[in-house]
Design an enzyme around this catalytic site. Structure first.
Site, short mmCIF file in Angstrom:
data_model
loop_
_atom_site.label_atom_id
_atom_site.label_comp_id
_atom_site.label_asym_id
_atom_site.label_seq_id
_atom_site.Cartn_x
_atom_site.Cartn_y
_atom_site.Cartn_z
N ASP A 184 32.60 49.53 47.55
CA ASP A 184 33.36 49.48 46.29
C ASP A 184 33.75 48.04 45.94
O ASP A 184 34.41 47.36 46.72
CB ASP A 184 34.61 50.36 46.41
N ASP A 221 30.35 45.94 52.44
CA ASP A 221 31.33 46.80 51.79
C ASP A 221 30.64 47.45 50.58
O ASP A 221 29.59 46.97 50.13
CB ASP A 221 32.51 45.92 51.33
C1 XBP Z 1 37.46 51.09 48.63
C2 XBP Z 1 38.55 52.00 48.35
C3 XBP Z 1 38.24 53.43 48.22
C4 XBP Z 1 37.94 53.97 46.88
C5 XBP Z 1 38.13 55.47 46.89
O1 XBP Z 1 37.89 50.02 49.45
O2 XBP Z 1 39.68 51.65 48.32
O3 XBP Z 1 39.37 54.07 48.64
O4 XBP Z 1 38.81 53.40 45.93
O5 XBP Z 1 37.41 56.12 47.85
P1 XBP Z 1 36.84 49.08 50.16
P2 XBP Z 1 37.84 57.60 48.34
O6 XBP Z 1 35.91 48.60 49.11
O7 XBP Z 1 37.65 47.94 50.71
O8 XBP Z 1 36.16 49.87 51.24
O9 XBP Z 1 38.55 58.27 47.23
O10 XBP Z 1 36.54 58.26 48.70
O11 XBP Z 1 38.72 57.44 49.56
MG MG Z 2 35.66 46.65 48.33
#
Ligand code: XBP
Ligand code: MG
Length: 255
Positions: free
Chosen positions: A12, A10
């Site tokens: 973020d 993952d």
């Molecule tokens: C990550 C997210 C993403 C970011 C924003 O979740 O929730 O939506 O916050 O990205 P994870 P975008 O780590 O579970 O993948 O604005 O590009 O959609």
């Molecule tokens: Mg995440």
């Protein structure tokens, strides 16, 4: 359990703490650009993280927080425009080096590369955001270190649906037993477990109280030998940080 063949990361919250000081700031800048008086505080953003995906998150905000906002006739288009501006701000922030990798991430990825371990990115964030983070925080050529970059709208159902993990494994010709996932959130582990993957969790400020039932291990961070992790759930043996030996052991012992 099969031999470990691939690491599925993952982005973020796992590779870097991007949400509070990256995505949130970029959303707020896009709102200012559009002449909106919306401002997502760190607390408010924590609530909005219930929903993954930026466009989905804006819609959720209108459905649950700013319910009196007078919606334009073409709401989808309006949200798409806001989100495109947000992506521009976010990638700009990252190009300025605003967000570093979390502790231990570079060390683990370097170790995996030395072993020739296959790697993929599996995330709901927009592909341009992944590219900006990898290039600016990891290494200029690091996109090529990952065999698959599964990101954003590539599958219609974002995390917590398992689809994005299923997609990545299909592209790699691998089964869940061949892989291990790295996640930081409840939505993340729901997605990886839905795809039947053993999952290593590193929590962050927004996810510390999430339910990680079924995780192979829950750590506060991957850590470094001289700045060790804390094990919150599970067994790390004598390890001081998350290295490939521990990753293999967790993959081997996870049913
Ligand atoms: C990550 C997210 C993403 C970011 C924003 O979740 O929730 O939506 O916050 O990205 P994870 P975008 O780590 O579970 O993948 O604005 O590009 O959609
Ligand atoms: Mg995440």
């Amino acid at each position: 359990m099969n031999e470990l063949k691939a690491l599925l990361f993952d982005v973020d919250g796992t590779l870097a703490d991007t949400e509070r000081d990256g995505h949130r700031i970029a959303f707020n800048q896009a709102f200012v650009d559009a002449g909106l008086d919306w401002e997502w505080s760190p607390e408010c953003y924590g609530q909005l993280l219930t929903v993954t995906g930026g466009k989905e998150r804006i819609r959720y905000y209108l459905d649950t927080v700013n319910t009196t906002f007078e919606r334009p006739a073409d709401l989808d288009d309006f949200i798409r425009g806001l989100h495109a501006a947000k992506t521009t701000h976010y990638t700009q922030l990252l190009s300025e080096g605003a967000i570093p990798l979390r502790s231990g991430v570079r060390r683990l990825i370097d170790e995996a590369r030395v072993e020739g371990m296959r790697m993929a990115i599996v995330t709901t964030t927009t592909p341009a955001n992944v590219e900006a983070l990898l290039i600016h925080a990891l290494a200029p050529d690091s996109m090529s270190w990952f065999e698959v970059i599964a990101a954003g709208d590539i599958v219609p159902a974002k995390k917590p649906a398992p689809d994005i993990y299923d997609f990545a494994m299909q592209e790699m010709g691998l089964t869940p037993a061949d892989c291990i996932a790295f996640e930081d959130s409840r939505n993340g582990i729901l997605s990886s477990q839905g795809a039947k993957l053993a999952t290593i969790i590193t929590i962050n400020g927004y996810t510390a109280n999430d339910d990680f039932n079924g995780a192979a291990i829950v750590l506060d961070q991957m850590g470094e030998p001289e700045a060790p992790f804390n094990v919150l759930e599970g067994n790390a043996g004598d390890a001081k940080c998350l290295d490939m030996a521990l990753v293999r052991e967790l993959h081997r012992t996870k049913d």
